[in-house]
Motif scaffolding. Structure first.
Motif, PDB file in Angstrom:
ATOM      1  N   UNK A 230       0.540  -1.500  -0.031  1.00 21.26           N
ATOM      2  CA  UNK A 230      -0.103   0.128   0.165  1.00 21.26           C
ATOM      3  C   UNK A 230       1.018   1.318   0.013  1.00 21.26           C
ATOM      4  N   UNK A 231       2.126   0.966   0.973  1.00 17.27           N
ATOM      5  CA  UNK A 231       2.668   2.263   0.851  1.00 17.27           C
ATOM      6  C   UNK A 231       3.259   2.892   0.181  1.00 17.27           C
TER       7      UNK A 231
ATOM      8  N   UNK B 211       2.581   1.907  -3.239  1.00 15.46           N
ATOM      9  CA  UNK B 211       1.250   2.793  -4.765  1.00 15.46           C
ATOM     10  C   UNK B 211       1.475   4.096  -4.009  1.00 15.46           C
ATOM     11  N   UNK B 212       0.835   4.235  -2.310  1.00 16.84           N
ATOM     12  CA  UNK B 212       1.141   5.780  -2.154  1.00 16.84           C
ATOM     13  C   UNK B 212       1.904   6.964  -2.518  1.00 16.84           C
TER      14      UNK B 212
END
Lengths: 376, 520
Positions: free
Chosen positions: B102-103, B105-106
């Motif tokens: 997730x990190x 992606x962000x």
């Protein structure tokens, strides 16, 4: 104060963020919608190149949002990630397959010696443009209609039929949502063309196409919304976590969370206003009204699927295996850690906005696509 | 839990993941390194205002774009395959493993994707400095994304910063910093990105050498070789250094893999480093009773020094790790299997007590799970409870051994080539050194080979584990039919191969076209 946040608050916070990413993804499907017109809207090679280059400068955003949506879902609700992706295998694989062929199609289409030929890559764009919004809509439909899985005592999922997700296309409400998303993407694509391309002839044709695509969109949307509001929903007893069927559950969710109802109605009105502006005025800005409206509508639908003691991924095989934001989430520690990381999102939105404006300051015209710059 | 594992399903799922990963990794290293070479070239353009530097940058940027698109497509599949094909794994460790994704992606993907549009389409739309900043941000974004995925990968090899929760039947994160600063992750990240830098440098020097051989675009070629060779020399030094530190962390976190890399069957003090060796057929069959190296050149004592900084230190061999070595305090695989079974039995008892509603028993058993000693002495061997035969913990030794040694040899060769290219480009003699030009040209595929071999060592060397000691690959797989995975395997194999052929063909054509600087 931030360190003292509760697990239930974080579950709701992360459901909101995942829903926001989903709603941004649906808006960004305008790229796919635009791609679906390359053979029907353009009457010559120049127009086709303009459409492809308008969409091609944004394909990365849709792609990245999809990847981040997957990553955020994995981090915050890993049980959904494991159950749905491993179970509804064929639907997700078909979606991914269609995105794989999109990414390279832009870069390779106009390059000499591309082996497969220009037409093949254009067909790749068409397949991605038509298939991915339809399938994403159908897959999201199962958030309301349910899927055929069960979980064992170790939370390991099992799909109870060999179709692995393909059975979702037999549900009329899923199809209605798929059709809605597909035609919404096409309408958004047309509005983006109007916004970005400086060519009167092409813009005139885009406005004509808007009217034709409006009809299936409205039929799909109305069918989905009315049937959703009248149907039974998968409710959760907050006391013991038991799942049960509740008549009019999603309507109750709207009534019990009026802010979401306002969001939904405001979003719908904005989309309708953008359509009016496209059809009856010469403005080039309807994409922003419809984009904002789309985000509001999709966000409100995702939130009624997960909030207010509702199962966001119901099981048709074993109701008690249904996933909720409580039983499918990551631990308190992980959600809290991720919350701190999520604070950089405004910065991300800020630089995207800045770079977007920098690139879109000048609209694409015939002169630009015949120049020496980087072209798709 | 899962008692009937379909081995053909496991094999096909592994094959599909390997196929995607190998194809993905054919393109990613070039992106990692070429992005920084573009940064250097564009900086030269902005500082000098020379149109020739601009054209040179644009030429390499075009090749970057062709490569980038296919890397992105294959990467998408890879992320989702954790869910589609390894769903049990996704639940068992998703609480920890999902966070870096997730990190990524962000923090990284959006940076990369936002500014890549400016990089390609912004030449006449934004200022020179904004454009240069965009190129910088693309390079940083690409390498940041490598950081997060490698943190996730390293965690699978050295699981830290978590505790098992019997209620949810999964591992849960208790320290993000331990996960991020996992020593395996740091070494792996630096080693991997510098391997990408070296690959990109050799790509640029190789293509530039082709122009020199064809007597075309000499100025552009010479400038490009200089930039790439200097960049590649420094990267090669760091690559070799981090290769050394990686070996040390592997020796601690994955001793069986380390022993396989050296084909060290018998542990010893004053262990020698094998520079060259040939293994017998018996090694392939995992035979531990034979002398499996039939020809060997070694540097005496060097392996002990490299591993522990002490010539007299003991380095465990495969036999010690399988059968145990009491004298050196090494637990046998059989003992680990017993401990893993104890942990698993306790988990099943806990689940049973929960189902019966026996709260007293639940509390009693939960106390044991919360006991640090139980987690460290028993639960850390949970994965062993699925191992039938102690020798099953040995990976394919010849594959790991040869892959490792060829990769290391190539690493040193790359340093030599880059240094020579730097010297010959600086004194200008490279223009007339035809043999060296050909060496540069035929060197282009070598770093690709080294890179894939490196990943073979990493991934094959850790078998049978998907998470070291905690979960074998066999039980991580999704509950699908073998034919389903076979179908998608062949679909992706056909698609990726067709796209690879197209990519190479387009790239070759663009190179042949050249930047056309001389014509002006």
């Amino acid at each position: 104060m931030l360190l003292a946040v509760s697990h239930s608050f974080l579950q709701e916070y992360w459901w909101f963020l995942v829903s926001l990413l989903a709603s941004l993804l649906v808006f960004l499907l305008f790229v796919q919608g635009g791609q679906s017109f390359i053979f029907t809207l353009a009457s010559n090679e120049g127009e086709k190149t303009m459409i492809i280059n308008a969409m091609g400068r944004k394909w990365e955003f849709t792609f990245t949002t999809l990847v981040t949506f997957g990553g955020a879902f994995f981090a915050s609700f890993p049980l959904f990630y494991a159950t749905s992706f491993g179970g509804a295998y064929w639907v997700w694989m078909a979606i991914l397959f269609s995105f794989v062929i999109q990414a390279i199609a832009y870069e390779y289409r106009s390059k000499p010696s591309n082996v497969l030929g220009k037409k093949t890559f254009e067909i790749f764009l068409l397949i991605n443009g038509a298939l991915s919004p339809l399938l994403i809509g159908i897959a999201v439909g199962t958030f309301f209609t349910g899927a055929n899985f069960s979980l064992n005592e170790m939370n390991m999922g099992k799909w109870d039929n060999p179709w692995h997700g393909l059975e979702a296309v037999l549900n009329l409400r899923n199809i209605a949502l798929g059709v809605t998303v597909l035609f919404l993407a096409r309408l958004l694509g047309l509005m983006y063309i109007i916004n970005t391309i400086d060519d009167d002839e092409l813009l005139g044709k885009a406005r004509e196409k808007t009217l034709i695509n409006l009809i299936p969109f409205l039929i799909g949307f109305l069918y989905f919304v009315v049937s959703l509001l009248l149907s039974k929903g998968f409710a959760v007893d907050p006391g013991n976590g038991e799942i049960f069927m509740e008549k009019g559950k999603y309507m109750h969710n709207f009534l019990e969370m009026p802010l979401l109802l306002i969001m939904f109605l405001a979003g719908t009105l904005l989309v309708l206003f953008s359509l009016y502006r496209t059809l009856f005025t010469d403005h080039t800005d309807p994409i922003w009204y419809s984009g904002f409206g789309t985000v509001l509508v999709v966000l409100s639908l995702f939130l009624i699927a997960g909030y207010n003691n509702t199962s966001f991924y119901p099981s048709l095989t074993d109701m008690q295996s249904s996933l909720t934001i409580r039983n499918a989430s990551s631990s308190l520690f992980t959600l809290k850690t991720m919350m701190f990381i999520s604070f950089i999102i405004p910065l991300v939105i800020g630089y995207i906005w800045y770079a977007w404006r920098a690139i879109n300051r000048k609209r694409i015209d015939k002169e630009e696509i015949s120049g020496e710059g980087h072209l798709y | 839990m899962i008692e009937n594992i379909d081995l053909s399903l496991v094999d096909w799922s592994r094959a599909q993941f390997a196929l995607t990963a190998i194809y993905h990794w054919l393109f990613v290293p070039l992106t990692l390194g070429l992005s920084f070479i573009l940064v250097i070239m564009e900086t030269k353009y902005v500082r000098t205002g020379s149109e020739k530097w601009k054209k040179t940058t644009k030429f390499w940027m075009k090749l970057f774009g062709i490569n980038f698109a296919i890397g992105v497509s294959t990467g998408l599949i890879l992320e989702f395959e954790f869910g589609t094909n390894w769903s049990n794994y996704s639940w068992f460790v998703g609480d920890i493993f999902g966070a870096p994704l997730a990190v990524e992606g962000i923090m990284a993907f959006f940076l990369e994707s936002t500014f890549i549009a400016v990089m390609f389409f912004g030449w006449d739309k934004v200022s020179k400095r904004f454009h240069l900043a965009s190129t910088w941000l693309v390079a940083i974004g690409a390498n940041l994304s490598a950081l997060w995925i490698l943190v996730a990968n390293a965690w699978m090899e050295n699981p830290v910063g978590m505790i098992f929760n019997p209620d949810t039947a999964r591992n849960e994160m208790i320290s993000f910093w331990e996960v991020l600063f996992n020593p395996v992750a740091m070494d792996k990240f630096l080693h991997t990105i510098t391997s990408g830098f070296v690959l990109a440098s050799l790509f640029v020097t190789g293509i530039s050498a082709w122009f020199l051989i064809r007597n075309r675009e000499k100025e552009m070629a010479l400038k490009s070789i200089k930039v790439a060779a200097i960049f590649g020399t420094f990267a090669s030094v760091v690559l070799i250094y981090t290769g050394d530190t990686s070996s040390r962390t592997i020796a601690r976190a994955q001793p069986v893999k380390f022993a396989a890399m050296e084909a060290l069957y018998e542990g010893k003090t004053n262990a020698g480093l094998t520079v060259f060796g040939i293994l017998t057929d018996k090694a392939e069959q995992g035979d531990l009773d034979e002398k499996n190296i039939i020809a060997q050149i070694e540097i005496p004592g060097f392996l002990s020094v490299m591993t522990n900084g002490d010539r007299d230190s003991f380095v465990a061999g495969i036999k010690d790790l399988v059968y145990g070595n009491e004298e050196k305090g090494i637990m046998s695989a059989s003992e680990k299997i017993e401990r893993g079974k104890t942990a698993r039995k306790l988990l099943l008892e806990y689940k049973d007590a929960r189902q019966r509603g026996d709260n007293a028993e639940v509390d009693k058993l939960k106390t044991r799970f919360e006991d640090n000693n139980f987690q460290e002495e028993y639960f850390r061997y949970f994965g062993y409870s699925y191992i039938n035969n102690p020798a099953d913990i040995i990976p394919n030794v010849p594959l790991v051994f040869y892959s490792f040694h060829v990769m290391v040899a190539l690493g040193f060769l790359f340093l030599l080539i880059q240094v020579l290219a730097w010297v010959f480009a600086t004194n200008g003699s490279i223009v007339r050194r035809k043999v060296f030009q050909w060496i540069l040209l035929i060197s282009i595929p070598l770093p690709y080979l080294a890179s894939v071999l490196g990943w073979l060592v990493t991934e094959m060397g850790r078998q049978p584990w998907i998470i070291q000691d905690r979960m074998p690959v066999g039980i991580a797989v999704s509950s699908l039919s073998t034919s389903t995975v076979q179908t998608t395997f062949w679909l992706f194999a056909a698609l990726f191969t067709a796209l690879l052929v197209a990519e190479v063909s387009i790239m070759t054509r663009q190179i042949k076209n050249g930047p056309k600087i001389e014509e002006e």
